[in-house]
Enzyme design. Structure first.
Site, PDB file in Angstrom:
ATOM      1  N   HIS A  21      35.756  -0.998 -24.112  1.00 17.38           N
ATOM      2  CA  HIS A  21      36.372  -1.409 -22.843  1.00 17.38           C
ATOM      3  C   HIS A  21      37.751  -1.972 -23.134  1.00 17.38           C
ATOM      4  CE1 HIS A  21      35.821  -3.706 -18.754  1.00 17.38           C
ATOM      5  NE2 HIS A  21      37.064  -3.255 -18.925  1.00 17.38           N
ATOM      6  N   HIS A  23      41.910  -1.048 -21.688  1.00 13.06           N
ATOM      7  CA  HIS A  23      42.806  -0.218 -20.872  1.00 13.06           C
ATOM      8  C   HIS A  23      44.110  -0.065 -21.637  1.00 13.06           C
ATOM      9  CE1 HIS A  23      40.309  -0.843 -17.169  1.00 13.06           C
ATOM     10  NE2 HIS A  23      39.950  -1.921 -17.868  1.00 13.06           N
ATOM     11  N   HIS A 201      33.468   0.132 -13.777  1.00 14.32           N
ATOM     12  CA  HIS A 201      33.552  -1.324 -13.675  1.00 14.32           C
ATOM     13  C   HIS A 201      32.655  -1.749 -12.506  1.00 14.32           C
ATOM     14  CE1 HIS A 201      37.010  -0.898 -16.249  1.00 14.32           C
ATOM     15  NE2 HIS A 201      37.410  -2.154 -16.119  1.00 14.32           N
ATOM     16  N   GLU A 204      32.092  -7.469 -12.017  1.00 15.88           N
ATOM     17  CA  GLU A 204      33.104  -8.354 -12.633  1.00 15.88           C
ATOM     18  C   GLU A 204      33.375  -9.486 -11.636  1.00 15.88           C
ATOM     19  OE1 GLU A 204      36.974  -6.563 -13.075  1.00 15.88           O
ATOM     20  OE2 GLU A 204      37.705  -8.123 -14.446  1.00 15.88           O
ATOM     21  N   ASP A 282      39.417  -5.573 -23.029  1.00  9.98           N
ATOM     22  CA  ASP A 282      39.870  -5.268 -21.667  1.00  9.98           C
ATOM     23  C   ASP A 282      41.383  -5.013 -21.590  1.00  9.98           C
ATOM     24  OD1 ASP A 282      39.457  -4.713 -19.013  1.00  9.98           O
ATOM     25  OD2 ASP A 282      39.102  -6.764 -18.370  1.00  9.98           O
ATOM     26  N   ASP A 283      42.162  -6.085 -21.455  1.00 10.14           N
ATOM     27  CA  ASP A 283      43.627  -5.963 -21.370  1.00 10.14           C
ATOM     28  C   ASP A 283      44.234  -6.992 -22.329  1.00 10.14           C
ATOM     29  OD1 ASP A 283      43.905  -4.071 -18.935  1.00 10.14           O
ATOM     30  OD2 ASP A 283      42.496  -5.614 -18.276  1.00 10.14           O
TER      31      ASP A 283
HETATM   32  N1  HPA Z   1      38.993  -4.863 -13.876  1.00 13.52           N
HETATM   33  C1  HPA Z   1      39.452  -4.067 -12.913  1.00 13.52           C
HETATM   34  N2  HPA Z   1      40.531  -3.328 -13.067  1.00 13.52           N
HETATM   35  C2  HPA Z   1      41.196  -3.381 -14.204  1.00 13.52           C
HETATM   36  C3  HPA Z   1      40.765  -4.180 -15.241  1.00 13.52           C
HETATM   37  C4  HPA Z   1      39.590  -4.944 -15.072  1.00 13.52           C
HETATM   38  O1  HPA Z   1      39.108  -5.661 -15.948  1.00 13.52           O
HETATM   39  N3  HPA Z   1      41.656  -4.015 -16.248  1.00 13.52           N
HETATM   40  C5  HPA Z   1      42.565  -3.112 -15.844  1.00 13.52           C
HETATM   41  N4  HPA Z   1      42.289  -2.727 -14.606  1.00 13.52           N
HETATM   42 ZN    ZN Z   2      38.506  -3.362 -17.502  1.00 13.41          ZN
END
Ligand code: HPA
Ligand code: ZN
Length: 347
Positions: A21, A23, A201, A204, A282-283
């Site tokens: 996971h 991006h 996703h 969250e 994630d990011d």
């Molecule tokens: N959640 C939703 N959208 C996203 C995420 C995330 O963690 N990271 C990049 N786009």
């Molecule tokens: Zn994500």
């Protein structure tokens, strides 16, 4: 005791692991954003990379997404996408990632007039170099933006057809609340018919019901985040019983206020309930660290996680990947040898 804990942290950092996971647009470090802005003659709202980094204080998913989409504007050329992905693969390899399954958001680029023929060659060139120079196995997951319409997603999947052999799966990201899985049932049916692996996703910011619907209405095989599944004990039992993986991202969840702090994160509870969870970034450019920083922050805040738990997280990451079974078995063998060599308990 403290030195034992440090030895466990070191062992985790040096262990072979998968990242499932991440991006690619979320790996854009402020310094690279400014370098690309200069190269492409793009003016950013911030005066320096330090000022941009200082803007990374979020109170919700949406507050992050606004900045994340703004950052994408510096990505214009094939070389930009190569530079972005190659920088990530180098960082991942230094965290001992042996397998990376990486989201990319085509609609963030096609909406700006940057097409598949621009970003795919750059992204794929980086994968080839990662395999050759780093021994890192990597694949892309085409990720659609759920705040846009299902028809926009279907059109994007269509536009991706010439590149279809170059991505392994389909995912769904962006603003979760108000954009439930059911909105994308037709799209996922089409992707399944094309033989794509399916992830989404869910859970969250959204409720446990979105996790259940991602499984039942979309056919998702793996859930990204999924931490709100914990609100529904029957769903947790189902996830554990069916071995459905949740790709959890601890630093992301704290940065976006899904949990008030790392000590409140429910990954240990999910793990101990038998759910196939693992640790991802994630990011990472926005949330304070790559995959090893996530393992470290989690283990530091949760002394109840022992070496058998750490082993299970690492093993889950490898087992939940979409790589061929033979590759997975070989990586698990390497993990086992590493754990044995450190004299650690694997449970
Ligand atoms: N959640 C939703 N959208 C996203 C995420 C995330 O963690 N990271 C990049 N786009
Ligand atoms: Zn994500």
């Amino acid at each position: 005791m403290a030195s034992q804990r440090l030895a466990l942290l070191d062992a985790v950092c040096a262990a072979p692991k998968a990242e499932l996971h991440v991006h690619i647009e979320g790996t854009l470090e402020p310094e690279l954003a400014f370098a690309l802005a200069r190269r492409n003659g793009v003016t950013l709202r911030w005066r320096s990379s330090a000022e941009l980094r200082a803007a990374y204080a979020f109170d919700s998913l949406q507050s992050f997404l606004d900045l994340y989409y703004a950052g994408c504007d510096v990505l214009r050329t094939e070389q930009d996408f190569f530079d972005l992905a190659w920088a990530y693969f180098q960082r991942a390899a230094s965290d001992r990632v042996v397998r990376a399954e990486v989201f990319f958001d085509p609609q963030s680029h096609t909406a700006r007039g940057v097409g598949f023929d621009v970003f795919m060659p750059g992204l794929l060139r980086a994968v080839a170099r990662a395999q050759q120079q780093l021994g890192l196995s990597a694949a892309y997951i085409l990720c659609l933006l759920r705040h846009l319409s299902e028809d926009d997603g279907i059109a994007t999947l269509q536009a991706a057809q010439p590149w279809a052999q170059h991505f392994i799966g389909l995912g769904l990201d962006s603003s979760e609340r108000g954009n439930p899985p059911e909105k994308f049932a037709r799209l996922y049916a089409q992707a399944r018919a094309q033989g794509l692996r399916l992830v989404a996703h869910a859970g969250e910011e959204g409720p446990a019901a979105y996790v259940r619907d991602a499984l039942d209405l979309l056919g998702a095989e793996r859930i990204d985040h999924g931490v709100h599944a914990a609100d529904d004990p029957a769903l947790v039992r189902r996830l554990a019983g069916q071995g459905i993986a949740l790709t959890v991202c601890p630093l992301s969840n704290v940065k976006l206020c899904v949990f008030p702090d790392m000590a409140a994160h429910n990954l240990p509870a999910l793990l101990h309930a038998g759910v196939k969870v693992m640790v991802n970034s994630d990011d990472p450019a926005y949330f304070g660290g790559y995959v090893n920083a996530n393992y470290q922050a989690l283990l530091a805040a949760h002394p109840e996680l022992d070496s058998a738990d750490a082993y299970r997280l690492l093993r889950n990451s490898l087992e939940a990947s979409f790589a061929p079974a033979g590759r997975i078995a070989a990586w698990v063998g390497k993990l086992d040898a590493h754990w044995r060599a450190q004299g650690l308990d694997a449970g």
